[in-house]
Structure formats: structure tokens, C-alpha cells
Design an enzyme around this catalytic site. Sequence first.
Site, PDB file in Angstrom:
ATOM      1  N   GLU A 156       0.857  -1.194   0.000  1.00 40.71           N
ATOM      2  CA  GLU A 156       0.000   0.000   0.000  1.00 40.71           C
ATOM      3  C   GLU A 156       0.883   1.231   0.000  1.00 40.71           C
ATOM      4  O   GLU A 156       1.837   1.327   0.792  1.00 40.71           O
ATOM      5  CB  GLU A 156      -0.868   0.096   1.259  1.00 40.71           C
ATOM      6  CG  GLU A 156      -1.997  -0.870   1.390  1.00 40.71           C
ATOM      7  CD  GLU A 156      -2.747  -0.651   2.715  1.00 40.71           C
ATOM      8  OE1 GLU A 156      -2.975   0.526   3.103  1.00 40.71           O
ATOM      9  OE2 GLU A 156      -3.083  -1.657   3.363  1.00 40.71           O
ATOM     10  N   GLU A 206     -13.325   5.480  -0.130  1.00 40.17           N
ATOM     11  CA  GLU A 206     -14.102   4.522   0.663  1.00 40.17           C
ATOM     12  C   GLU A 206     -14.847   5.284   1.759  1.00 40.17           C
ATOM     13  O   GLU A 206     -14.306   5.563   2.828  1.00 40.17           O
ATOM     14  CB  GLU A 206     -13.181   3.460   1.268  1.00 40.17           C
ATOM     15  CG  GLU A 206     -12.531   2.562   0.225  1.00 40.17           C
ATOM     16  CD  GLU A 206     -11.657   1.496   0.858  1.00 40.17           C
ATOM     17  OE1 GLU A 206     -12.197   0.423   1.226  1.00 40.17           O
ATOM     18  OE2 GLU A 206     -10.438   1.727   0.996  1.00 40.17           O
ATOM     19  N   LYS A 209     -15.208   4.106   5.642  1.00 37.75           N
ATOM     20  CA  LYS A 209     -14.085   3.991   6.575  1.00 37.75           C
ATOM     21  C   LYS A 209     -14.228   5.006   7.701  1.00 37.75           C
ATOM     22  O   LYS A 209     -14.741   6.107   7.515  1.00 37.75           O
ATOM     23  CB  LYS A 209     -12.754   4.199   5.848  1.00 37.75           C
ATOM     24  CG  LYS A 209     -12.460   3.144   4.794  1.00 37.75           C
ATOM     25  CD  LYS A 209     -11.057   3.236   4.249  1.00 37.75           C
ATOM     26  CE  LYS A 209     -10.069   2.620   5.207  1.00 37.75           C
ATOM     27  NZ  LYS A 209      -8.730   2.465   4.600  1.00 37.75           N
ATOM     28  N   GLU A 252      -8.948   9.689   5.434  1.00 38.41           N
ATOM     29  CA  GLU A 252      -8.947   8.234   5.254  1.00 38.41           C
ATOM     30  C   GLU A 252      -9.947   7.797   4.183  1.00 38.41           C
ATOM     31  O   GLU A 252      -9.813   6.728   3.590  1.00 38.41           O
ATOM     32  CB  GLU A 252      -9.295   7.530   6.571  1.00 38.41           C
ATOM     33  CG  GLU A 252      -8.298   7.727   7.689  1.00 38.41           C
ATOM     34  CD  GLU A 252      -7.114   6.782   7.605  1.00 38.41           C
ATOM     35  OE1 GLU A 252      -7.006   6.053   6.605  1.00 38.41           O
ATOM     36  OE2 GLU A 252      -6.302   6.775   8.553  1.00 38.41           O
TER      37      GLU A 252
END
Length: 350
Positions: free
Chosen positions: A271, A322, A325, A331
Site C-alpha cells: 500500500e 471509501e 471507513k 482516510e
Amino acid sequence: MQILSRMRIEEVVLVSFTSLVLIILFPHSTVAAPIGVCYGRVAINLPPPSDVVNLIKSNGIARIRLFNADPEALKPFSGTGIQLMIGVPNEVLPTLANGMVSTSLDWLQSNIFSYVSPTQVLYLAVGNEVLLKDPFYSPFLVPAIRNLHQALETLGLANTIKLSSAHAATVLSNSYPPSSGAFDPNLLSIMIPFLQFLRDTGSPLMINVYPFFSYINNMQYVSLDYALFRPFHAETDQHLAYDNMFDATVDAFVYAMEREGFEGIPVLVTETGWPTAGGIAANVENALAYNGNVVRRSLNNVGTPKRPGVGVEVFLFDLFDENGKGGEEYERHFGIFKSDGVKAYDILFN
């Protein structure tokens, strides 16, 4: 015909020997390091997986990381030729560690090979940041990996599917300067047998690298230019020049492994990415600058100061934002594509 001097002959021999050593340690160094993308699915507005696969193919993305062996996500990849890294969830580790090899065989067949051919699976990432995020599962990590490896051996797949586990930089007790890289002493009882497994099976150390986090948490010490690969006064360490944090982090892991007697283990970045919104320095321009440089350096086999010319295989985070999250706002904004399939910024993958 010109006769080489003894000194010149010795130089040629030294260069040839050095090249041979690099080829032995890093046999794929002459091929561009692959670029993959993480396909996180913690969101309620994502397109159907079949549409996602079409998006991936149309953008020339050849490798995808799935964090879980989710049948809904896996099925559409079958027969596409897209190569996969598939996550084995942390909560499954006790079952695999405590069970027989047959338990691991059943898990692989039921959760992965029932949906995609083994020929599409490159890596199994067994657990994600287990040692610090889910320390309860730490004792189960290496036994689970070993059982999965024996299961792959039974299937004749141990040479084509590599097993490892992704770790955050926080498993290092020291990472600066890179040559001081060292694993947290409290984790060595697990890290040592884990590294032994990697060395014995020719598998890579998987790491998650986020200069963005290092920057926002240490802005008084870390330059944004240093985090983004922008022109920066290089810092010298052991006669090696470091002008960006990505290289410094990767090499800190290399030094940490060598400190424990493990040389030559490849490093794979499972990642890395930069958010487009949600906080300081989180914007489209910086995301493009960071991810664009990561891609170019991998494709051109730039390598790191400690391993020059040995391109680092990376998986960019993330295909989409996303929105499910938790944590800080940024994030939820690492997506390279919007939910309608339009790129958030103009990045190429090959």
C-alpha cells in the site's frame, strides 16, 4: 587487438561479479517493476465488481490487491488475466494456525480457487498490519503462513503463489536515518521466524508505506517536498543520498532485515498513496505528484539508494474513495477513480 591491463581486467571482473550478485539476489531487476492498485471496498457507493473489472482493464492495470477473499469481488476477475494479491483476513489466522494442513487446503479451495484460477493469484497477504493493529492475532501469524504454504505445496502451487504479510512502518523501532533501521525488539520473536520463512521460500517482505502520514504527523521535521519526491536537498546516510521519504522508508526495512542477518529479501510495497481531500496537504495536485512519481520510478527501475536499479513493486492505494471507513476525513479520500469511473487525476499505470 588491444590488451587489457591487469587493473582493467580486475575492474571488469569486479563489475561482472557485482552484476551476477544482483541478478542472483534480484532476478527480476531487468524487468520494469509492476504497478498494482488496491481495490478497497469499504463503501456504499461503489460500482458493481463487473464494472470495476472493466474499468481496471480499460486503464491497463495488470495487478490488483483485494483485502479479503470476497466471492462477489473475486468472481468477475476469473479468466481476465488480471493478476491478484488476495488478503487472508486477520480473524481467520487462528483457525488456519491451529488446524491441520487440510484446514488450509479447504480454506484456499472454498474461498479463492472456487472463484479464480490459481494461475491468476500471485500473492497471498496473510493478515494486514497484524503485529500492531491486531496484536491478539500475532502468535498465529507464522503458523498460519506455514500451514498455507504446505497446502500450496500439496497443490503444486508453492513456487507460483508467494506468501507474506503486510506490515506498517511502525514495526520499526528506528527508521531514521535508514541505516539505523531496526525492528521493534518486542516483535522479534515473531519477526525472526517470519523473515526465515521469507528467505527460505523466496518471498517478499510486504510493507505499507505512507509518507503522507509521516508528513502530517511531523510537519516540523518533515518537508512536504521530501514526502512528494520534489527537488529537495538530499540527506546523506552511509554515503548514500536520500531525497525522498519513500526510498528512506523502504531502505530502513532493508537495513532492519540485514541487522537480523537477512540479506537479499525483496521488498514489496502493498500500500502507498496520497489523499485528494480531507486534511492538510490532501489535494489532487499532491496525490498526482506522489503517485505519479511512484509509478514512474517503478516502471523505470529506479530502485532505492541501497538497491539502485532494482525497481520496487508497488500497489497504489486506492481504486476508489471509501466512504465507509472511520478515522480522519482524509482516510476516505485515497481514490484514484471516482465512483462513476472517471479518474480523479490523470495518472498512467504503464
